[in-house]
Each structure stands twice: as structure tokens, then as C-alpha cells.
Design a protein around this motif. Structure first.
Motif, mmCIF file in Angstrom:
data_model
loop_
_atom_site.group_PDB
_atom_site.id
_atom_site.type_symbol
_atom_site.label_atom_id
_atom_site.label_comp_id
_atom_site.label_asym_id
_atom_site.label_seq_id
_atom_site.Cartn_x
_atom_site.Cartn_y
_atom_site.Cartn_z
ATOM 1 N N PRO A 19 0.744 -1.233 0.154
ATOM 2 C CA PRO A 19 0.040 -0.022 0.033
ATOM 3 C C PRO A 19 0.740 1.344 -0.154
ATOM 4 N N PHE A 20 1.971 1.236 0.519
ATOM 5 C CA PHE A 20 2.807 2.629 0.441
ATOM 6 C C PHE A 20 4.012 2.554 -0.336
ATOM 7 N N LEU A 21 4.065 1.582 -1.342
ATOM 8 C CA LEU A 21 5.111 1.682 -2.345
ATOM 9 C C LEU A 21 5.015 3.192 -2.952
ATOM 10 N N GLY A 22 6.134 3.665 -3.468
ATOM 11 C CA GLY A 22 6.094 5.149 -4.019
ATOM 12 C C GLY A 22 7.175 5.083 -5.225
ATOM 13 N N PRO A 23 6.812 6.209 -6.125
ATOM 14 C CA PRO A 23 7.830 6.204 -7.061
ATOM 15 C C PRO A 23 9.281 6.518 -6.881
ATOM 16 N N GLY A 24 9.580 6.904 -5.620
ATOM 17 C CA GLY A 24 10.940 6.921 -5.011
ATOM 18 C C GLY A 24 11.670 5.870 -4.908
ATOM 19 N N THR A 25 10.958 4.758 -4.417
ATOM 20 C CA THR A 25 11.588 3.469 -4.185
ATOM 21 C C THR A 25 11.664 2.696 -5.563
ATOM 22 N N VAL A 26 11.013 3.006 -6.382
ATOM 23 C CA VAL A 26 10.906 2.317 -7.834
ATOM 24 C C VAL A 26 12.265 3.045 -8.373
#
Length: 312
Positions: free
Chosen positions: A95-102
Motif C-alpha cells: 500500500p505504501f510503495l512509491g515512485p521514489g522506491t521504484v
């Protein structure tokens, strides 16, 4: 930016959720799968391994063979539909995956000598379904495993990751948070309502629901709402922000997201200035000792009681 495809694993029995449709469970008003898809919308090709369903953006669908064959079988099925040099591999319950981690995963996977990169959780455990891999070594190792074991069905992911040269990144406490149980779902739902996150979560959800691709300056709009409520009347706040949105839409009809954002900013600036003028007038009247009779205190209103008489 590194070009990539993404494979999202959205199958599984969800036994710890009582067999519920986990990718469709909503957190913050959005399905878990849609939240994951939003984090990787820069992918050239998106492959979802699992049962078909409505999604927030177009994807390619496939199923592992046999169905229920586990994550390695699902990864193998998804990989057949990808063409990019790098492949992002995600579970559908982040639920909290964001573009920054990608971006961080793709950057780490592209380092010399690396065949991929994965996140580690707060306890330092590898998360191979929050990862980016170079496609060629991924295909090589899956083929070797299938040859050695006869198939990919029922095999754990650690058999794959043990054979690859992987970078590890600490993406913080949220990126690798997954929802395996109803307690996890409850924790995720509570977390997005925390003070520091609730506005961004809400705005993102509304934009997603309305199909709006626009970077909203929430601070600017909140300042406008505050000035309208304080300088005019409390109900003026939502009505004014609605009118600003309508005006911005008219001004930027047919334009792109950047022009639309600029139109919102300009409409907000003008409406804020108007609200401040109203506030200044009220303060001026109060400073002059104005009263409800229609004039400064101590002065008789010469027109009082003369409405409708025709007297100039």
C-alpha cells in the motif's frame, strides 16, 4: 531514467485473509493493486499475473502454470511478456510503495556488476517481490531452476535470489510493508489517516478517482480556503475552491497538466487577493467603529428609513 517493464504478482490464495480477494481490498479508497500500479506508471509494459479485474490503468494479463503454482511460476509467466532490459517485480499488496522506491531500485540494479536490487525490511530481511532485476540473468536463472527441479511450481523465491548478484536497499519502514493479514490491512488504513499523510493520501485518491493528472499545490489551496473562511464566511471556503477549479478548467481547456497546474495557481492567486480585500474592508469598517445601521459610529445615516422613497 532507466526504461523498464513491471511484473505484478496478484495471484495466491490469501489464506491469512480467509481467501479474500487481496489485490482488490481497498486501503484509502483504492484497491491494493491500483496503489501498486500507481507507483510504477512509468513502466513501458505492465504485466499482472492473476485473475482479471478492473484496474486504474491498462495492463497485460497472464496466469502462472499451473494456477496456484507459487511466486516463481508466476514470475516465469510474467517474464515471457516483457521486453525491457530491466524488470521491476512487485507483489500486489504494497500500500505504501512509491515512485521514489521504484527509482532507487532501478538505479541500484543498473550498477556495474549487479544483476538486480531488492528492498530489505526493518528486520533486514530480503524482499524479492519489491525488487528490480536485469532481465537476461533473470531469464537465465529461471531456466536453470526449471531444468534442475522439473518446473517452477511450488518453489520459493530464495532459490532464485541466492543465485543472483543483488544490491540491497533500505527503502524505509513503509515501502516493503505488505498486507498479509486483516491486522496488516487495519494498520495500513490507520496509517494513511495519520496527520502527516492524510491530505496527500486523500488528494491522490481523489485525483485517481476523477482521472485527473495534475500536481496540486495543496498548500496554496489550503491557504485560499483559510483566507476565504476568515475574510468572508466559513462556507465560502469550499465554494471558492470549487469555483477556482472550474475557472482553471475553463482557462486550460485542451492544455496539458503543466498548463492546468499553472491555471489553478493563477485562479487561486486572484481569489486569494479578493478574499484579502474583503477582509481588509471588514477590518477598515471595524476600525472606523462602523455599526449595522450603515455608517461609522456617532454619525446618523441620512438614508436610514428612506428606502423606496425615491429620494436621491
Amino acid at each position: 531514467m532507466t526504461a523498464y517493464d513491471v511484473i505484478v504478482l496478484a495471484g495466491g490464495a490469501a489464506k491469512r485473509l480467509g481467501g479474500a480477494d487481496k489485490p482488490g481490498v481497498r486501503v484509502g479508497g483504492r484497491a491494493l493493486l491500483d496503489r501498486v500500479l500507481a507507483a510504477c506508471d512509468g513502466a513501458a509494459r505492465t504485466v499482472v499475473v492473476g485473475g482479471r479485474r478492473a484496474t486504474a490503468r491498462p495492463v497485460l494479463w497472464t496466469r502462472e502454470v499451473p494456477q496456484g503454482g507459487g511466486p516463481l511460476a508466476a514470475l516465469g509467466a510474467g517474464l515471457k511478456l516483457t521486453t525491457a532490459e530491466h524488470v521491476l517485480v512487485l507483489s500486489a499488496d504494497l500500500p505504501f510503495l512509491g515512485p521514489g522506491t521504484v527509482d532507487a531500485l532501478l538505479a541500484a540494479a543498473g550498477q556495474p556488476g549487479r544483476e538486480g536490487a531488492l528492498c530489505t525490511d526493518l528486520d533486514g530481511r530480503d524482499q524479492p517481490l519489491v525488487a528490480a532485476y536485469r532481465a537476461e540473468p533473470l531469464r537465465r536463472e529461471l531456466a536453470l531452476i526449471a531444468t534442475e527441479y522439473g518446473s517452477l511450481a511450488g518453489l520459493p523465491l530464495r532459490i532464485l535470489t541466492a543465485e543472483l548478484e543483488l544490491a540491497r536497499i533500505d527503502a524505509g519502514p513503509d515501502a516493503a510493508f505488505d498486507c498479509d493479514t486483516w491486522d496488516d490491512i487495519a494498520a495500513a488504513r490507520a496509517r494513511i489517516r495519520e496527520h502527516g499523510a492524510v491530505l496527500d493520501e486523500w488528494i491522490t485518491s481523489v485525483k485517481n478517482e476523477l482521472g485527473i493528472e495534475l500536481d496540486v499545490d495543496t498548500g496554496l489551496l489550503l491557504d485560499l480556503a483559510r483566507d476565504a473562511a476568515h475574510g468572508v464566511a466559513r462556507p465560502a471556503a469550499p465554494l471558492t475552491t470549487f469555483l477556482v477549479g472550474y475557472a482553471a478548467a475553463r482557462a486550460s481547456a485542451g492544455a496539458g497538466p503543466d498548463e492546468a497546474a499553472a491555471a489553478v495557481a493563477e485562479a487561486s492567486r486572484r481569489a486569494t487577493a479578493l478574499a484579502l480585500r474583503w477582509e481588509a474592508e471588514a477590518a477598515e469598517s471595524a476600525g472606523q467603529g462602523g455599526d449595522a445601521a450603515g455608517g461609522p459610529a456617532g454619525r446618523e445615516n441620512p438614508d436610514a428609513g428612506r428606502e423606496g422613497t425615491g429620494t436621491p
